[in-house]
Design a protein around this motif. Structure first.
Motif, PDB file in Angstrom:
ATOM      1  N   LEU A 164       0.735  -1.291   0.178  1.00  0.00           N
ATOM      2  CA  LEU A 164      -0.037  -0.054  -0.025  1.00  0.00           C
ATOM      3  C   LEU A 164       0.765   1.337  -0.026  1.00  0.00           C
ATOM      4  O   LEU A 164       0.369   2.384  -0.450  1.00  0.00           O
ATOM      5  N   HIS A 165       2.142   1.183   0.588  1.00  0.00           N
ATOM      6  CA  HIS A 165       3.022   2.445   0.749  1.00  0.00           C
ATOM      7  C   HIS A 165       3.990   2.617  -0.650  1.00  0.00           C
ATOM      8  O   HIS A 165       4.319   3.444  -1.068  1.00  0.00           O
ATOM      9  N   ARG A 166       4.170   1.510  -1.420  1.00  0.00           N
ATOM     10  CA  ARG A 166       5.037   1.533  -2.500  1.00  0.00           C
ATOM     11  C   ARG A 166       4.203   2.509  -3.783  1.00  0.00           C
ATOM     12  O   ARG A 166       3.180   1.848  -4.218  1.00  0.00           O
ATOM     13  N   PRO A 167       4.827   3.342  -3.903  1.00  0.00           N
ATOM     14  CA  PRO A 167       4.010   4.417  -5.255  1.00  0.00           C
ATOM     15  C   PRO A 167       4.177   3.808  -6.415  1.00  0.00           C
ATOM     16  O   PRO A 167       4.805   4.591  -7.360  1.00  0.00           O
ATOM     17  N   VAL A 168       3.906   2.600  -6.781  1.00  0.00           N
ATOM     18  CA  VAL A 168       3.876   1.997  -8.160  1.00  0.00           C
ATOM     19  C   VAL A 168       3.045   3.070  -9.263  1.00  0.00           C
ATOM     20  O   VAL A 168       2.131   3.285  -8.929  1.00  0.00           O
ATOM     21  N   GLY A 169       4.105   3.480 -10.143  1.00  0.00           N
ATOM     22  CA  GLY A 169       3.471   4.225 -11.395  1.00  0.00           C
ATOM     23  C   GLY A 169       3.351   5.703 -10.787  1.00  0.00           C
ATOM     24  O   GLY A 169       2.925   6.598 -11.611  1.00  0.00           O
ATOM     25  N   GLY A 170       3.690   6.033  -9.584  1.00  0.00           N
ATOM     26  CA  GLY A 170       3.527   7.570  -9.146  1.00  0.00           C
ATOM     27  C   GLY A 170       2.388   7.824  -8.431  1.00  0.00           C
ATOM     28  O   GLY A 170       1.433   6.837  -8.367  1.00  0.00           O
ATOM     29  N   VAL A 173      -1.485   7.104  -9.895  1.00  0.00           N
ATOM     30  CA  VAL A 173      -1.631   5.739 -10.544  1.00  0.00           C
ATOM     31  C   VAL A 173      -2.014   5.049  -8.967  1.00  0.00           C
ATOM     32  O   VAL A 173      -3.089   4.132  -9.011  1.00  0.00           O
ATOM     33  N   MET A 174      -1.094   5.424  -8.121  1.00  0.00           N
ATOM     34  CA  MET A 174      -1.124   4.740  -6.543  1.00  0.00           C
ATOM     35  C   MET A 174      -2.488   5.107  -5.942  1.00  0.00           C
ATOM     36  O   MET A 174      -3.172   4.303  -5.447  1.00  0.00           O
ATOM     37  N   ARG A 175      -2.940   6.448  -6.327  1.00  0.00           N
ATOM     38  CA  ARG A 175      -4.365   6.913  -5.586  1.00  0.00           C
ATOM     39  C   ARG A 175      -5.486   6.109  -6.026  1.00  0.00           C
ATOM     40  O   ARG A 175      -6.153   5.839  -5.461  1.00  0.00           O
ATOM     41  N   ALA A 259      -9.803  -2.361   5.449  1.00  0.00           N
ATOM     42  CA  ALA A 259     -10.331  -1.241   4.464  1.00  0.00           C
ATOM     43  C   ALA A 259     -10.328   0.175   5.052  1.00  0.00           C
ATOM     44  O   ALA A 259      -9.994   1.256   4.610  1.00  0.00           O
ATOM     45  N   ALA A 260     -10.387   0.256   6.474  1.00  0.00           N
ATOM     46  CA  ALA A 260     -10.121   1.461   7.182  1.00  0.00           C
ATOM     47  C   ALA A 260      -8.702   1.993   6.994  1.00  0.00           C
ATOM     48  O   ALA A 260      -8.414   3.038   6.953  1.00  0.00           O
ATOM     49  N   LEU A 261      -7.625   0.903   6.958  1.00  0.00           N
ATOM     50  CA  LEU A 261      -6.175   1.602   6.880  1.00  0.00           C
ATOM     51  C   LEU A 261      -6.072   1.900   5.356  1.00  0.00           C
ATOM     52  O   LEU A 261      -5.581   3.029   5.108  1.00  0.00           O
ATOM     53  N   ILE A 262      -6.749   1.267   4.365  1.00  0.00           N
ATOM     54  CA  ILE A 262      -6.625   1.582   2.963  1.00  0.00           C
ATOM     55  C   ILE A 262      -7.008   3.280   2.780  1.00  0.00           C
ATOM     56  O   ILE A 262      -6.479   3.893   2.539  1.00  0.00           O
ATOM     57  N   ALA A 263      -8.264   3.315   3.414  1.00  0.00           N
ATOM     58  CA  ALA A 263      -8.990   4.600   3.494  1.00  0.00           C
ATOM     59  C   ALA A 263      -7.943   5.674   4.102  1.00  0.00           C
ATOM     60  O   ALA A 263      -8.012   6.787   3.687  1.00  0.00           O
ATOM     61  N   ARG A 264      -7.565   5.354   5.191  1.00  0.00           N
ATOM     62  CA  ARG A 264      -6.858   6.336   6.019  1.00  0.00           C
ATOM     63  C   ARG A 264      -5.578   6.622   5.012  1.00  0.00           C
ATOM     64  O   ARG A 264      -5.130   7.890   4.866  1.00  0.00           O
ATOM     65  N   LEU A 265      -4.816   5.765   4.497  1.00  0.00           N
ATOM     66  CA  LEU A 265      -3.706   6.117   3.564  1.00  0.00           C
ATOM     67  C   LEU A 265      -4.058   6.790   2.434  1.00  0.00           C
ATOM     68  O   LEU A 265      -3.520   7.776   2.025  1.00  0.00           O
ATOM     69  N   LEU A 266      -5.125   6.457   1.905  1.00  0.00           N
ATOM     70  CA  LEU A 266      -5.609   7.370   0.834  1.00  0.00           C
ATOM     71  C   LEU A 266      -6.003   8.803   1.214  1.00  0.00           C
ATOM     72  O   LEU A 266      -5.478   9.572   0.214  1.00  0.00           O
ATOM     73  N   GLU A 267      -6.350   9.059   2.288  1.00  0.00           N
ATOM     74  CA  GLU A 267      -6.590  10.349   2.771  1.00  0.00           C
ATOM     75  C   GLU A 267      -5.390  10.978   3.055  1.00  0.00           C
ATOM     76  O   GLU A 267      -5.267  12.474   2.660  1.00  0.00           O
ATOM     77  N   GLU A 268      -4.489  10.389   3.983  1.00  0.00           N
ATOM     78  CA  GLU A 268      -3.294  11.009   4.285  1.00  0.00           C
ATOM     79  C   GLU A 268      -2.311  11.315   3.303  1.00  0.00           C
ATOM     80  O   GLU A 268      -1.451  12.442   3.213  1.00  0.00           O
ATOM     81  N   GLU A 272      -7.703  12.211  -0.617  1.00  0.00           N
ATOM     82  CA  GLU A 272      -8.887  11.851  -0.828  1.00  0.00           C
ATOM     83  C   GLU A 272      -9.668  10.940   0.119  1.00  0.00           C
ATOM     84  O   GLU A 272      -8.972  10.160   1.081  1.00  0.00           O
ATOM     85  N   GLN A 273     -10.946  11.509   0.470  1.00  0.00           N
ATOM     86  CA  GLN A 273     -11.823  11.032   1.730  1.00  0.00           C
ATOM     87  C   GLN A 273     -12.796  10.279   0.955  1.00  0.00           C
ATOM     88  O   GLN A 273     -13.942  10.492   0.633  1.00  0.00           O
ATOM     89  N   PRO A 274     -12.463   8.894   0.918  1.00  0.00           N
ATOM     90  CA  PRO A 274     -13.617   7.965   0.657  1.00  0.00           C
ATOM     91  C   PRO A 274     -14.394   7.618   1.799  1.00  0.00           C
ATOM     92  O   PRO A 274     -14.387   7.914   2.908  1.00  0.00           O
ATOM     93  N   GLN A 275     -15.594   7.257   1.016  1.00  0.00           N
ATOM     94  CA  GLN A 275     -16.861   6.780   1.942  1.00  0.00           C
ATOM     95  C   GLN A 275     -16.898   5.421   1.951  1.00  0.00           C
ATOM     96  O   GLN A 275     -17.224   4.669   1.148  1.00  0.00           O
TER      97      GLN A 275
END
Length: 277
Positions: A164-170, A173-175, A259-268, A272-275
């Motif tokens: 989840l942390h490795r920014p493959v493609g930039g 793409v990772m977002r 899912a909560a961890l992925i959502a937190r990484l996406l926001e931090e 992006e603030q996923p629902q």
């Protein structure tokens, strides 16, 4: 590549597709340009596909089926054609994956192929030595169609948090990839767990592996090294893989916490603030 006069339909799925396309087109009395006009492409593209210089797409196949009234022939062939574009060493696994009733995978470095977005897959595949990047990307996306079957496999993916942390493609793409993973949070057939960093040593520090179960065939374990992949149905290895996977599942975060961890990484990381439902 083959000249149309010498094309051997038994040489490969792609050769058969090209040979059959020409046969069906000529049976309808159409020139390449005329068929191209009907399905909104160039006659040159038709010729390239008929002579195997170009790999067809699923959209092309579906339009040809309608235009030539071939009762879904090319839509059925395209899966075989695209699978044949995968690396030779990977094709046997892809065939077994498509038949599996249950898929368990642990991924230490990358998002599992069935869960990759197109741009993430392109970035991953571009790290290899290939002259057919787009064909490989198309073939990988085709693999994912097994999740859309009437009776898809029950799939369970454990992703190391490093994935989840490795920014493959930039960043962009990772977002998009993290957002895509969240779409499986309530999926009926696919479950995703994250193995967090805090676990430390665990049952598969040696690397990734997949365990496939079938209704009528022996179970299979699949692993990859830096060059190729390896399948085995050895009962002792199957038992050890199942034991290790059970330990990984026990150590990983729950599906909901993952899912909560992925959502937190996406926001931090990506703002992006996923629902989450």
């Amino acid at each position: 590549m083959a000249n149309i006069q010498s094309l051997d339909p038994s040489a490969s799925p792609l050769d058969y597709y090209g040979w059959e396309l020409r046969r069906q087109r000529e049976a309808q009395g159409l020139k390449q340009g005329q068929l191209g006009e009907i399905i909104f492409c160039t006659g040159s593209l038709i010729g390239q596909i008929e002579t195997t210089k170009k790999v067809p797409t699923r959209d092309f196949s579906e339009r040809v089926d309608v235009a030539l009234d071939t009762d879904g022939l090319f839509s059925r062939l395209i899966g075989l054609v695209l699978r044949s574009q995968l690396p030779t060493w990977f094709q046997p696994y892809a065939e077994m994956e498509a038949k599996a009733a249950y898929i368990s995978t642990y991924q230490a470095q990358l998002v599992y192929g069935l869960l990759q977005t197109e741009e993430y897959a392109r970035a991953v595949l571009a790290t290899g030595v290939t002259d057919d990047l787009e064909n490989l990307v198309t073939a990988r996306m085709e693999r994912q169609r097994i999740l859309d079957k009437t009776q898809p496999p029950l799939a369970w993916a454990i992703l190391d948090e490093a994935v989840l942390h490795r920014p493959v493609g930039g960043p962009e793409v990772m977002r998009a990839q993290l957002a895509h993973l969240l779409r499986f949070a309530n999926h009926r057939w696919m479950r995703i767990q994250v193995l967090p960093f805090e676990v430390g040593q665990h049952a598969s520090l040696a690397g990734s592996f997949n365990l496939l179960r079938f209704v009528d065939n022996p179970e299979i374990v699949y692993t990859e090294d830096v060059i190729a992949g390896h399948m085995t149905a050895n009962p002792n290895i199957i038992l050890e893989a199942a034991r290790r996977y059970a330990h990984l599942q026990a150590a990983a975060l729950s599906v909901e916490a993952s899912a909560a961890l992925i959502a937190r990484l996406l926001e931090e990381r990506y703002g992006e603030q996923p629902q989450l439902a």
